[in-house]
Write an enzyme that holds these catalytic residues in place. Sequence first.
Site, short mmCIF file in Angstrom:
data_model
loop_
_atom_site.label_atom_id
_atom_site.label_comp_id
_atom_site.label_asym_id
_atom_site.label_seq_id
_atom_site.Cartn_x
_atom_site.Cartn_y
_atom_site.Cartn_z
N GLU A 168 -48.63 -11.54 -58.89
CA GLU A 168 -48.67 -10.15 -59.36
C GLU A 168 -49.55 -10.07 -60.60
O GLU A 168 -49.42 -10.93 -61.47
CB GLU A 168 -47.28 -9.61 -59.70
CG GLU A 168 -47.31 -8.10 -59.88
CD GLU A 168 -45.92 -7.48 -60.15
OE1 GLU A 168 -45.00 -8.20 -60.54
OE2 GLU A 168 -45.81 -6.27 -59.97
N GLY A 303 -42.06 -13.61 -68.22
CA GLY A 303 -41.05 -14.65 -68.27
C GLY A 303 -40.55 -15.05 -66.89
O GLY A 303 -40.11 -16.18 -66.69
N GLU A 306 -40.55 -11.77 -59.43
CA GLU A 306 -39.60 -11.49 -58.35
C GLU A 306 -40.05 -11.84 -56.94
O GLU A 306 -39.65 -11.17 -56.00
CB GLU A 306 -39.27 -10.00 -58.38
CG GLU A 306 -40.45 -9.06 -58.01
CD GLU A 306 -41.24 -8.54 -59.18
OE1 GLU A 306 -41.21 -9.20 -60.24
OE2 GLU A 306 -41.89 -7.48 -59.07
N HIS A 339 -32.62 -8.74 -63.42
CA HIS A 339 -33.87 -7.97 -63.29
C HIS A 339 -34.62 -8.39 -62.03
O HIS A 339 -34.98 -7.55 -61.19
CB HIS A 339 -34.72 -8.21 -64.54
CG HIS A 339 -36.03 -7.48 -64.55
ND1 HIS A 339 -36.25 -6.35 -65.30
CD2 HIS A 339 -37.19 -7.71 -63.90
CE1 HIS A 339 -37.48 -5.92 -65.10
NE2 HIS A 339 -38.08 -6.74 -64.25
N GLU A 340 -34.86 -9.68 -61.89
CA GLU A 340 -35.65 -10.15 -60.74
C GLU A 340 -34.92 -9.90 -59.43
O GLU A 340 -35.54 -9.63 -58.40
CB GLU A 340 -35.99 -11.64 -60.88
CG GLU A 340 -36.76 -12.01 -62.14
CD GLU A 340 -37.95 -11.12 -62.42
OE1 GLU A 340 -38.54 -10.60 -61.46
OE2 GLU A 340 -38.27 -10.92 -63.61
N GLU A 362 -40.66 -1.50 -62.20
CA GLU A 362 -40.26 -2.10 -63.48
C GLU A 362 -39.23 -1.29 -64.25
O GLU A 362 -38.33 -1.84 -64.88
CB GLU A 362 -41.49 -2.38 -64.34
CG GLU A 362 -42.47 -3.36 -63.71
CD GLU A 362 -41.83 -4.70 -63.37
OE1 GLU A 362 -40.70 -4.97 -63.80
OE2 GLU A 362 -42.48 -5.48 -62.64
ZN ZN Z 1 -39.90 -6.69 -63.32
#
Ligand code: ZN
Length: 893
Positions: A168, A303, A306, A339-340, A362
């Site tokens: 990405e 960091g 996904e 989050h992922e 996001e």
């Molecule tokens: Zn994200």
Amino acid sequence: MHRSLLSAAVALALAALPVHYASAVPKAAASQEATTQLPRGVIPSHYDIALTPDAASGRFTAKAAITVQVTKATSSITLNAADLRFDSVSVAPAGGAADALNAQAGKASVDADAQTATFAFDKPLAPGLYKLVLDYSGVIGTQAVGLFSLDYPGSDGKQQRALYTQFENSDARRMIPSWDEPAYKATFTLEATIPAGQMAVSNMPAAGTVKLPDGRQKVSFAKSPKMSTYLLFFAAGDFERATVKAEGTEIGVVTRRGAIDQAKFALDSQKDILREYNDYFGVRYPLPKLDNIAGAGRSQFFGAMENWGAIFTFEYALLFDPASSTQHDRQEIFATAAHEMAHQWFGDLVTMRWWDDLWLNEGFASWMESRMTARLHPEWNTQLGAVGSRDGAMQRDSVATTHPVVQHIETVEQANQAFDEITYQKGEAVIRMLEAYVGENAWRSGVRSYMKAHAYGNTVSDDLWKQIEKAAGKPVTAIAHDFTLQPGVPLIRVGEPVCRNGSTVLPLLQGEFSRDQPDRKPLAWRVPVIAQVAGNAKQASTLVAGGKGTVTLPGCGAVIVNAGQSGYYRTLYAPKEFAQLAQNFATLAPIDQLGLLSDSSALGMAGLQPASSALDLVKATPVSADPQVWSRIARVFEGLHWRMTGEMSEDKTRRQRLDAYAVARLAPLMAQTGWEARSGEASAIANLREQLLDTLSELGDANVIAEARRRYAAMDKVPSAVPGPLRKTVLAIVAQHADAATWDGLRTRARAETNPLLRDRLYVLLATTDDKALAERALQLALTDEPGLTNSAAMISAVAQRYPDMAVDFALAHVEAINQRVDASSRSRYFARLAGGSSNPAMIAKLKAYAGANLAATSRGDVDAAIAAIQDRIKTNAARLPEIDAWLKQNGG
Ligand SMILES: [Zn+2]
């Protein structure tokens, strides 16, 4: 993607970033076709990829067989490719036994700037199904872009190398010639030839492994579901894997050999999160397995990522090492996984059509991450973090260089730059506000319908609003458009409250909070406002529209607007009402205390309130206040300290006055918190301890520095002198205040360290030194082979926090070397970030010269924003710091 963690100072430096908006008028409904950089007329449906990486030489060879539908007769096919070399090209009609007879060879030509390859054929291809077969080779990078390698010290002390991918937003094209745009979804079958003894991981489970006569092995993976190219993943190395079964899905963590025990917390968390998400989204996780793969080192810009079924996370956000990890680390590990994993639905199952709507990925994943953490770990009390996250967005959103949440993206570079505070934090804040407006249940059922309607497909923002509006029966689309199609931060001015028959009638006016265009005509928003009388449990709400509104509140007394802080706007009170709130400050809910601190700091610096308003609240805060309120206060002090440090006409006595006041205010907290954890203490206390030590060290508190040095000196003989959770903090304090001998000692320690997490940490700490000569040595060290290729850029960034001019001059003198040590997709952002924390007018000319020589006109958003941040800092420091100083003199600083 999860953004990389930035220090407070860097975050401050980023107060403003990319892309100018040409018009404040909300744009009309998006066009019906996705933006594309490829000719239309050829559509891929399946990729067969056979990959042979050679980690030692940094190159790979591969064969791709791509099934494509030609919809318009053509004699050439163009797709995305970057840094790839083609050895043979052929195309044949697909589906028939006579394929091979009809195959024709093609001629490849590449356009490096456009990142495309075109294959020309003598005989035109009539509409129909074809197989395009490509033999090619490419590069294995050393930064987290495309197929890349990470080196780390192995458990036997020998250097190890593992391979990973990061695609990405537009880097699948570095490994696979492909239609590398999110709307071209296809299935993938991957096969890799790797050394015996290594483990290979991809999105899907391995379907078979064949041992080759030369000792290598060929691993083939099951066919993926239909998905975007940027979600494909591959890794290979000397790995270990642990798994657990939940809800019919195999959940796994994969680490370098020897570190698997440290992944247990992540593994357990993933199991809990999957169960919650299956329920929330109403569509079960569709792949047979979900891995989370840890990689040593870091990127300057993310960091974790996904990839569908194969999340990649840098070790610092996945491994919990009792020898050095903190409560804060534990929370980050959980939040990153949450989050992922939210992206497995929002992003992977349903994908934005084009990068214009990146926020759908996001903003939603950020909101879900916060929601899930608060839900599964209520004891962490993380919902208070919403105010800080919103503040980050508003800082960035209150200058002219901001952009709307939904923004038009034309180039790959603009897509890179879209991963910013507006897309993440403002997106999250807007969702929080809209959820509060329609209610939790209506919101969830809208999300469920959206998932169901668009699974395996692509969407634009309006597809989501349509489902939410249907579920809520409330006109939410109009509000959503106000906050996502136009930029900026609404300002709600609170009029004079009138108390009548036990109720308060409160007039509200809507303006705009702009730091650099205060006199411009404000934009218009429909703003959902929730308000409350302090001490009265009942809230009331209204929709401010057409610039004004009124809300009637039960009870009389001090009024809080944006009670509960779910609104995306700043609140400005008249002096009398603000004073009343300051008097009642100790009785307010912690989240409203945080909201008031945040608004008054920002409005004070912008000259809309006295600059010292936030300090009035600090003065009114009792020692017994929530630990997260005190953490925020510590950061308010630190922010002022940095401002005063960076001033061009630096007035040392002024900064000393601030430091003395802040240390005196924080010392009782430090005494109460202590250096070491007490058994059973709340997690927020552990976080407060870390924050207090960090701030007090920055402010130069002699007691804290002496105690850290004492513990550091004893550390090797008496390990209990520095318990695990204190380790990083003690090392950081010692490094900041190091003399040359101590600095050399830390460097010796870094060289000898075999734990990659601690080793990386130590090298960056060497660059945080206060001492200018040592900071210069850290810069020199950064570009040698010693720290490792993913630490160099972080070290230079660390020097830039204290010495932006020195770091930028150094970086400009070594542009080529720096470019090799920063993700290729992020170079245009890196220099802007180094410079963004400066208060030096000369820096603006340096940035302009850099941009002129190195960046395309469409790629200068980050540089423009950094310049805006520097200009704002110079202006506000001159205008507002004298007021702060006068307050400190009056209050015994
Ligand atoms: Zn994200």
